[in-house]
Design a protein around this motif. Structure first.
Motif, PDB file in Angstrom:
ATOM      1  N   HIS A   1       0.834  -1.017  -0.124  1.00  0.00           N
ATOM      2  CA  HIS A   1      -0.012  -0.004   0.241  1.00  0.00           C
ATOM      3  C   HIS A   1       0.863   1.149   0.002  1.00  0.00           C
ATOM      4  CE1 HIS A   1      -2.717  -3.488   1.464  1.00  0.00           C
ATOM      5  NE2 HIS A   1      -3.603  -2.169   0.717  1.00  0.00           N
ATOM      6  N   LEU A   2      -0.031   2.139  -0.876  1.00  0.00           N
ATOM      7  CA  LEU A   2       1.245   3.771  -1.002  1.00  0.00           C
ATOM      8  C   LEU A   2      -0.534   4.873  -0.028  1.00  0.00           C
ATOM      9  CD1 LEU A   2       3.023   5.560  -2.205  1.00  0.00           C
ATOM     10  CD2 LEU A   2       1.727   5.546  -4.751  1.00  0.00           C
ATOM     11  N   ILE A   3       0.014   5.066   0.704  1.00  0.00           N
ATOM     12  CA  ILE A   3      -1.480   6.013   1.554  1.00  0.00           C
ATOM     13  C   ILE A   3      -0.739   7.755   1.254  1.00  0.00           C
ATOM     14  CG2 ILE A   3      -1.917   5.943   3.641  1.00  0.00           C
ATOM     15  CD1 ILE A   3       0.224   2.925   3.812  1.00  0.00           C
ATOM     16  N   CYS A   4      -1.272   8.295   1.955  1.00  0.00           N
ATOM     17  CA  CYS A   4      -1.275   9.151   1.596  1.00  0.00           C
ATOM     18  C   CYS A   4      -1.137   9.967   3.349  1.00  0.00           C
ATOM     19  CB  CYS A   4      -1.938  10.535   0.836  1.00  0.00           C
ATOM     20  SG  CYS A   4      -1.587  11.813   0.155  1.00  0.00           S
ATOM     21  N   ARG A   5      -0.541  10.544   3.805  1.00  0.00           N
ATOM     22  CA  ARG A   5      -0.013  11.333   5.073  1.00  0.00           C
ATOM     23  C   ARG A   5      -1.098  12.815   5.309  1.00  0.00           C
ATOM     24  NH1 ARG A   5       2.267   8.256   8.260  1.00  0.00           N
ATOM     25  NH2 ARG A   5       4.357   7.676   7.880  1.00  0.00           N
ATOM     26  N   GLY A   6      -1.553  13.457   3.727  1.00  0.00           N
ATOM     27  CA  GLY A   6      -2.180  14.205   3.367  1.00  0.00           C
ATOM     28  C   GLY A   6      -3.413  13.758   4.081  1.00  0.00           C
ATOM     29  N   CYS A   7      -4.277  12.734   3.009  1.00  0.00           N
ATOM     30  CA  CYS A   7      -5.785  12.639   3.413  1.00  0.00           C
ATOM     31  C   CYS A   7      -6.120  11.345   3.681  1.00  0.00           C
ATOM     32  CB  CYS A   7      -6.141  13.043   2.252  1.00  0.00           C
ATOM     33  SG  CYS A   7      -5.562  12.453   0.361  1.00  0.00           S
ATOM     34  N   GLY A   8      -5.056  10.618   3.456  1.00  0.00           N
ATOM     35  CA  GLY A   8      -5.906   9.261   3.405  1.00  0.00           C
ATOM     36  C   GLY A   8      -5.948   8.078   2.951  1.00  0.00           C
ATOM     37  N   LYS A   9      -5.524   8.693   1.598  1.00  0.00           N
ATOM     38  CA  LYS A   9      -5.745   7.016   0.180  1.00  0.00           C
ATOM     39  C   LYS A   9      -5.277   6.499   0.466  1.00  0.00           C
ATOM     40  CE  LYS A   9      -6.194  10.571  -3.258  1.00  0.00           C
ATOM     41  NZ  LYS A   9      -5.998  11.475  -3.653  1.00  0.00           N
ATOM     42  N   THR A  10      -5.449   5.412  -0.290  1.00  0.00           N
ATOM     43  CA  THR A  10      -4.707   4.598  -0.441  1.00  0.00           C
ATOM     44  C   THR A  10      -4.507   4.165  -1.654  1.00  0.00           C
ATOM     45  OG1 THR A  10      -6.269   2.711   0.120  1.00  0.00           O
ATOM     46  CG2 THR A  10      -5.045   3.669   1.473  1.00  0.00           C
ATOM     47  N   VAL A  11      -3.224   3.507  -2.478  1.00  0.00           N
ATOM     48  CA  VAL A  11      -3.253   3.097  -3.603  1.00  0.00           C
ATOM     49  C   VAL A  11      -2.803   1.972  -3.375  1.00  0.00           C
ATOM     50  CG1 VAL A  11      -2.776   3.197  -5.332  1.00  0.00           C
ATOM     51  CG2 VAL A  11      -3.482   5.254  -4.653  1.00  0.00           C
ATOM     52  N   GLU A  12      -3.167   0.403  -4.464  1.00  0.00           N
ATOM     53  CA  GLU A  12      -2.464  -1.060  -3.911  1.00  0.00           C
ATOM     54  C   GLU A  12      -1.687  -0.981  -5.138  1.00  0.00           C
ATOM     55  OE1 GLU A  12      -5.545  -3.840  -4.202  1.00  0.00           O
ATOM     56  OE2 GLU A  12      -6.874  -3.237  -2.401  1.00  0.00           O
ATOM     57  N   VAL A  13      -0.902  -1.375  -4.060  1.00  0.00           N
ATOM     58  CA  VAL A  13       0.717  -1.169  -5.287  1.00  0.00           C
ATOM     59  C   VAL A  13       1.319  -2.869  -5.634  1.00  0.00           C
ATOM     60  CG1 VAL A  13       1.353   1.383  -5.704  1.00  0.00           C
ATOM     61  CG2 VAL A  13       2.734   0.016  -3.921  1.00  0.00           C
ATOM     62  N   VAL A  14       1.821  -3.267  -6.498  1.00  0.00           N
ATOM     63  CA  VAL A  14       2.783  -4.736  -6.573  1.00  0.00           C
ATOM     64  C   VAL A  14       3.794  -4.163  -7.390  1.00  0.00           C
ATOM     65  CG1 VAL A  14       2.947  -6.833  -6.687  1.00  0.00           C
ATOM     66  CG2 VAL A  14       0.579  -5.784  -7.307  1.00  0.00           C
ATOM     67  N   ASP A  15       5.165  -4.462  -6.779  1.00  0.00           N
ATOM     68  CA  ASP A  15       6.166  -4.179  -8.035  1.00  0.00           C
ATOM     69  C   ASP A  15       7.159  -6.057  -7.562  1.00  0.00           C
ATOM     70  OD1 ASP A  15       8.827  -1.906  -8.860  1.00  0.00           O
ATOM     71  OD2 ASP A  15       9.488  -3.891  -8.221  1.00  0.00           O
TER      72      ASP A  15
END
Lengths: 146, 146
Positions: free
Chosen positions: B94-108
């Motif tokens: 997960h990629l999480i925004c410190r500002g608004c809390g939005k999350t994005v799922e990521v894979v590498d």
DNA sequence: TTGCTTGCAAAGGATTTGCAACATG
DNA sequence: CATGTTGCAAATCCTTTGCAAGCAA
């Protein structure tokens, strides 16, 4: 350790905060410990030499040390926040044994770089990250075979 | 969702556990939610349709769903454990925004491979990992500029 | 003196647990 | 009908907070 004490003093005066014996005592005990200490653990140790201290003071000051750049919070996901030395102790991640809890500090520059790239791919500006690798350490692997 | 219910039933019978209306109701509500739900949030939703349910039941069953492979625990480090769908929803970080809390799922895949290597370098057998990337999302970066 | 700090105890928030009543297999 | 499950409330665990007294600058 002299240096760290100096850093704390500067941080305190810069922020209009006070130098107290409790603060210096907690810092000294913290610096003598290695690895990852919880507030509770540190409290137990501080209390031995300074029985009148309150545990809230330990909690409060560990947070302060983090702000001052002397400590870093570590969260292994077991519900207890731990602190590790931050001064002269650059960023790293952790490898944790699921069997015995042993931890190893690891760094991989390529991973760090890729993390930045992944974030950028989504338009994010990476500020920090938490990476904990869980597994079985050599000792625990051996034991499981029997 | 039919499939998930089937999986739950099989898991239950295989472990000598019981199928109860509460369990099925909680699973249904969980599956209808997207993203990451805390036990408390899920409890609020379940309660709307099933007012007599207890929150302990929700906590207990979310743990059960994890064991059954239907849910996965997610810990963003804010003191609340969340759950996400696990069935037909492969591993990701997960990629999480410190500002608004939005999350994005990521894979590498490269990172995944390197994590394994790092562990092996220390003789560890990697079982799992937690990786959370924190940063500022595009929206929050834009806002901060003004 | 001003106002940051401390110790204490109480409060807090999330999650777990003990237990008696209940329901499933 | 044996045993898992539930709802409830109380308990737990870690951490934070309110407050009056104390102390640094």
């Amino acid at each position: 350790m002299l240096e760290e004490r100096e850093i704390l003093r500067k941080y305190l005066s810069r922020h209009n905060l006070r130098v107290t014996p409790q603060r210096e005592m907690i810092l000294n005990v913290f610096l003598k410990r290695e690895g990852h200490v919880s507030a509770e653990e540190l409290y137990d140790h501080v209390r031995k030499r300074y029985p009148s201290i309150g545990q809230a003071t330990v909690y409060r000051n560990l947070k302060l040390f983090s702000d001052a750049g002397l400590a870093r919070e570590v969260d292994f996901g077991d519900g207890v926040l731990r602190y590790e030395h931050s001064y002269n102790h650059p960023h790293h991640d952790h490898l944790i044994c699921r069997g015995c809890g042993k931890t190893v500090e690891v760094v991989d520059d390529v991973i760090e770089e890729l993390q930045k790239r992944v974030a950028e791919k989504f338009g994010f500006e990476l500020t920090d990250h938490a990476m904990y690798l869980y597994g079985k350490c050599p000792d625990c692997r051996r034991k499981n075979k029997n």
